[in-house]
Design a protein around this motif. Sequence first.
Motif, PDB file in Angstrom:
ATOM      1  N   PRO A  42       0.811  -1.222   0.000  1.00 60.51           N
ATOM      2  CA  PRO A  42       0.000   0.000   0.000  1.00 60.51           C
ATOM      3  C   PRO A  42       0.837   1.262   0.000  1.00 60.51           C
ATOM      4  N   HIS A  43       0.340   2.253  -0.706  1.00 57.30           N
ATOM      5  CA  HIS A  43       1.010   3.560  -0.680  1.00 57.30           C
ATOM      6  C   HIS A  43       0.579   4.265   0.603  1.00 57.30           C
ATOM      7  N   VAL A  44       1.567   4.656   1.431  1.00 59.16           N
ATOM      8  CA  VAL A  44       1.239   5.241   2.737  1.00 59.16           C
ATOM      9  C   VAL A  44       1.017   6.747   2.672  1.00 59.16           C
ATOM     10  N   LYS A  45       1.117   7.316   1.461  1.00 55.17           N
ATOM     11  CA  LYS A  45       0.916   8.774   1.355  1.00 55.17           C
ATOM     12  C   LYS A  45      -0.502   9.157   1.787  1.00 55.17           C
ATOM     13  N   THR A  46      -1.422   8.214   1.793  1.00 54.13           N
ATOM     14  CA  THR A  46      -2.797   8.545   2.178  1.00 54.13           C
ATOM     15  C   THR A  46      -2.899   8.836   3.677  1.00 54.13           C
ATOM     16  N   LEU A  84      10.427   3.213  -2.670  1.00 51.35           N
ATOM     17  CA  LEU A  84      10.327   4.659  -2.892  1.00 51.35           C
ATOM     18  C   LEU A  84       9.867   4.824  -4.341  1.00 51.35           C
ATOM     19  N   ALA A  85       8.588   5.138  -4.507  1.00 50.67           N
ATOM     20  CA  ALA A  85       8.014   5.229  -5.850  1.00 50.67           C
ATOM     21  C   ALA A  85       8.152   6.651  -6.361  1.00 50.67           C
ATOM     22  N   TYR A  86       9.346   7.140  -6.298  1.00 46.12           N
ATOM     23  CA  TYR A  86       9.609   8.521  -6.682  1.00 46.12           C
ATOM     24  C   TYR A  86      11.108   8.654  -6.913  1.00 46.12           C
ATOM     25  N   HIS A 141       1.229   9.175 -18.461  1.00 47.26           N
ATOM     26  CA  HIS A 141       1.994  10.317 -19.001  1.00 47.26           C
ATOM     27  C   HIS A 141       2.417  11.297 -17.910  1.00 47.26           C
ATOM     28  N   ARG A 142       2.898  10.770 -16.815  1.00 48.99           N
ATOM     29  CA  ARG A 142       3.418  11.613 -15.742  1.00 48.99           C
ATOM     30  C   ARG A 142       4.927  11.392 -15.653  1.00 48.99           C
ATOM     31  N   VAL A 143       5.324  10.229 -15.229  1.00 49.60           N
ATOM     32  CA  VAL A 143       6.723   9.810 -15.335  1.00 49.60           C
ATOM     33  C   VAL A 143       6.697   8.433 -15.995  1.00 49.60           C
ATOM     34  N   VAL A 169       9.867  -3.915 -12.797  1.00 54.13           N
ATOM     35  CA  VAL A 169       9.285  -2.695 -13.368  1.00 54.13           C
ATOM     36  C   VAL A 169       8.107  -2.245 -12.511  1.00 54.13           C
ATOM     37  N   MET A 170       7.786  -0.961 -12.642  1.00 53.09           N
ATOM     38  CA  MET A 170       6.596  -0.449 -11.979  1.00 53.09           C
ATOM     39  C   MET A 170       5.861   0.502 -12.924  1.00 53.09           C
ATOM     40  N   PHE A 171       4.585   0.681 -12.670  1.00 58.12           N
ATOM     41  CA  PHE A 171       3.784   1.655 -13.417  1.00 58.12           C
ATOM     42  C   PHE A 171       2.646   2.085 -12.507  1.00 58.12           C
ATOM     43  N   TYR A 172       2.067   3.212 -12.830  1.00 60.20           N
ATOM     44  CA  TYR A 172       0.928   3.705 -12.039  1.00 60.20           C
ATOM     45  C   TYR A 172      -0.231   3.987 -12.985  1.00 60.20           C
ATOM     46  N   PRO A 173      -1.305   3.230 -12.858  1.00 62.46           N
ATOM     47  CA  PRO A 173      -2.427   3.393 -13.799  1.00 62.46           C
ATOM     48  C   PRO A 173      -3.409   4.475 -13.357  1.00 62.46           C
ATOM     49  N   GLY A 213       2.151  -2.441  -9.896  1.00 63.65           N
ATOM     50  CA  GLY A 213       1.206  -1.470 -10.464  1.00 63.65           C
ATOM     51  C   GLY A 213       0.085  -1.218  -9.479  1.00 63.65           C
ATOM     52  N   GLY A 214      -1.056  -0.828  -9.988  1.00 66.56           N
ATOM     53  CA  GLY A 214      -2.237  -0.764  -9.143  1.00 66.56           C
ATOM     54  C   GLY A 214      -2.505   0.576  -8.497  1.00 66.56           C
ATOM     55  N   SER A 215      -3.774   0.913  -8.430  1.00 59.08           N
ATOM     56  CA  SER A 215      -4.269   2.152  -7.836  1.00 59.08           C
ATOM     57  C   SER A 215      -5.584   1.790  -7.144  1.00 59.08           C
ATOM     58  N   THR A 216      -6.147   2.720  -6.421  1.00 58.79           N
ATOM     59  CA  THR A 216      -7.434   2.404  -5.790  1.00 58.79           C
ATOM     60  C   THR A 216      -8.545   2.186  -6.826  1.00 58.79           C
ATOM     61  N   PRO A 217      -8.687   3.064  -7.844  1.00 61.37           N
ATOM     62  CA  PRO A 217      -9.785   2.825  -8.796  1.00 61.37           C
ATOM     63  C   PRO A 217      -9.663   1.503  -9.567  1.00 61.37           C
ATOM     64  N   THR A 218      -8.430   1.019  -9.789  1.00 66.64           N
ATOM     65  CA  THR A 218      -8.278  -0.233 -10.547  1.00 66.64           C
ATOM     66  C   THR A 218      -8.057  -1.438  -9.640  1.00 66.64           C
ATOM     67  N   ILE A 231       0.331  -4.832  -6.229  1.00 67.15           N
ATOM     68  CA  ILE A 231      -0.495  -3.630  -6.416  1.00 67.15           C
ATOM     69  C   ILE A 231      -0.216  -2.652  -5.268  1.00 67.15           C
ATOM     70  N   ARG A 232      -0.464  -1.346  -5.541  1.00 61.74           N
ATOM     71  CA  ARG A 232      -0.069  -0.340  -4.558  1.00 61.74           C
ATOM     72  C   ARG A 232      -1.201   0.633  -4.170  1.00 61.74           C
ATOM     73  N   PRO A 233      -2.459   0.219  -4.137  1.00 65.21           N
ATOM     74  CA  PRO A 233      -3.496   1.185  -3.749  1.00 65.21           C
ATOM     75  C   PRO A 233      -3.231   1.746  -2.351  1.00 65.21           C
ATOM     76  N   GLY A 234      -3.545   3.023  -2.163  1.00 63.95           N
ATOM     77  CA  GLY A 234      -3.356   3.669  -0.865  1.00 63.95           C
ATOM     78  C   GLY A 234      -4.619   4.352  -0.381  1.00 63.95           C
ATOM     79  N   THR A 235      -5.287   5.050  -1.304  1.00 63.76           N
ATOM     80  CA  THR A 235      -6.493   5.808  -0.955  1.00 63.76           C
ATOM     81  C   THR A 235      -7.577   4.931  -0.340  1.00 63.76           C
ATOM     82  N   TYR A 236      -7.609   3.655  -0.742  1.00 63.29           N
ATOM     83  CA  TYR A 236      -8.675   2.721  -0.349  1.00 63.29           C
ATOM     84  C   TYR A 236      -8.885   2.668   1.164  1.00 63.29           C
TER      85      TYR A 236
HETATM   86  C1  LIG Z   1       3.188   5.779  -7.769  1.00 63.45           C
HETATM   87  C2  LIG Z   1       1.882   5.596  -7.063  1.00 63.45           C
HETATM   88  N1  LIG Z   1       1.525   4.370  -6.675  1.00 63.45           N
HETATM   89  C3  LIG Z   1       0.366   4.152  -6.010  1.00 63.45           C
HETATM   90  C4  LIG Z   1      -0.512   5.191  -5.743  1.00 63.45           C
HETATM   91  C5  LIG Z   1      -1.795   4.914  -4.989  1.00 63.45           C
HETATM   92  O1  LIG Z   1      -2.914   5.119  -5.778  1.00 63.45           O
HETATM   93  P1  LIG Z   1      -4.337   5.512  -5.164  1.00 63.45           P
HETATM   94  O2  LIG Z   1      -4.204   6.901  -4.654  1.00 63.45           O
HETATM   95  O3  LIG Z   1      -5.288   5.402  -6.310  1.00 63.45           O
HETATM   96  O4  LIG Z   1      -4.622   4.548  -4.078  1.00 63.45           O
HETATM   97  C6  LIG Z   1      -0.178   6.478  -6.151  1.00 63.45           C
HETATM   98  C7  LIG Z   1      -1.075   7.609  -5.907  1.00 63.45           C
HETATM   99  O5  LIG Z   1      -0.817   8.757  -6.172  1.00 63.45           O
HETATM  100  C8  LIG Z   1       1.053   6.692  -6.828  1.00 63.45           C
HETATM  101  O6  LIG Z   1       1.425   7.922  -7.244  1.00 63.45           O
END
Ligand SMILES: Cc1ncc(COP(=O)(O)O)c(C=O)c1O
Length: 367
Positions: A42-46, A84-86, A141-143, A169-173, A213-218, A231-236
């Motif tokens: 999970p992405h902890v930025k949430t 570190l996804a950045y 089309h971000r990075v 590899v990684m990607f963010y959908p 990969g992976g996001s909350t909407p997908t 998968i890396r959903p965080g917002t969920y």
């Molecule tokens: C690189 C990356 N991975 C995962 C996520 C998490 O996606 P979501 O906010 O849809 O949960 C984000 C969100 O900005 C992101 O930038």
Amino acid sequence: MQQPQTLTGLTTPAAVVDLDRMTANLDRMAAYAARHGVAHRPHVKTHKIPALASEQIRRGCPGLTVATLREAEVMAHVSDDLLLAYPPVGAEKLRRLLALPDSVRVTVGLDSAEVLDALAAAAAAAGRTIGVLIELDLGMHRVGIADPRAAAELAARAAHARGVELRGVMFYPGHIREPAGDQHAALQRLSDDLAAHLAALRDLGLPATLVSGGSTPTAFQSHHVAGITEIRPGTYIFNDRTTAAIDACAWSDCAYTILATVVSTAVPGQAVVDAGSKAINREELRGAAGGGFGALLDRPDVVVRAMSEEHGLLDLSVSDWRPRIGDRVRIVPNHVCISVNLHRELWGVRGDRIDAYWEVEARGWRS
Ligand SMILES: Cc1ncc(COP(=O)(O)O)c(C=O)c1O
């Protein structure tokens, strides 16, 4: 200071989490990941809170995703596996990255030879091996690198460099924001592009053990993406008005609100609350119809139509609800992650009872 025991005792504006909803959100994602044999990082930025990261790890997450060095430093106390996804650019960020405890397996997503070479040199000098994921652009089309051959060449460079280890590899959908049932075509395109990248890596004899990969909407559609391992959903964990508006969760899955007090009803057709852009944040609804900056949890038709820093203007034109001064409301923000970052603490509640209190330890991005 004595901590309040009830919602009623909280001074507004305050960031409040419905614990039962959050628990259900955590359990649902953990069950999905387990059912489909995909790792959830999970992405902890949430939430930016170590105790909530621990809840995610307790449910089977093998590691965490972070965006900032601050998040990495804070989360290193609860996880030994951080992505570190950045791209870390600059000597100070590399220094902080390499100062993370040796016990932490660190992986970095990047898309350029410049970042790779600087990371490899710094890691080699520090006697450390840092994992590398090549970031792909699969439509956001971000990075990320869109061309499979160029991405594979950067992967080859990583595979041959000292100080780093190519892990995949990684990607963010993040561009896929249709309701889950309408994502099929977009996910098929993404799968096809990913397959081309994986083939290019294979052609050069390179491993892609990790395909992240992976996001909350997908998130709950991830099993339709062939080759994905993580998968890396965080917002969920909390969800928000945007997530509900694009049908990626139900309104009743929104766990995070700003508790606010009505402070003025002087102007006809509106009520003003003590939560403005400094408590809610000023992000528009992304990828969904509807205006405003948030909506009331119990009356989603009442939206925050406008804001000043400390004022939120509730639009009463579509509602027969007429609040009085001193009434309290709970506002679901459009984008929860930005709202959390504005607050020093979150309060976990069950009904009126406060059952948890957390400092947003990794808020901000510097210290
Ligand atoms: C690189 C990356 N991975 C995962 C996520 C998490 O996606 P979501 O906010 O849809 O949960 C984000 C969100 O900005 C992101 O930038």
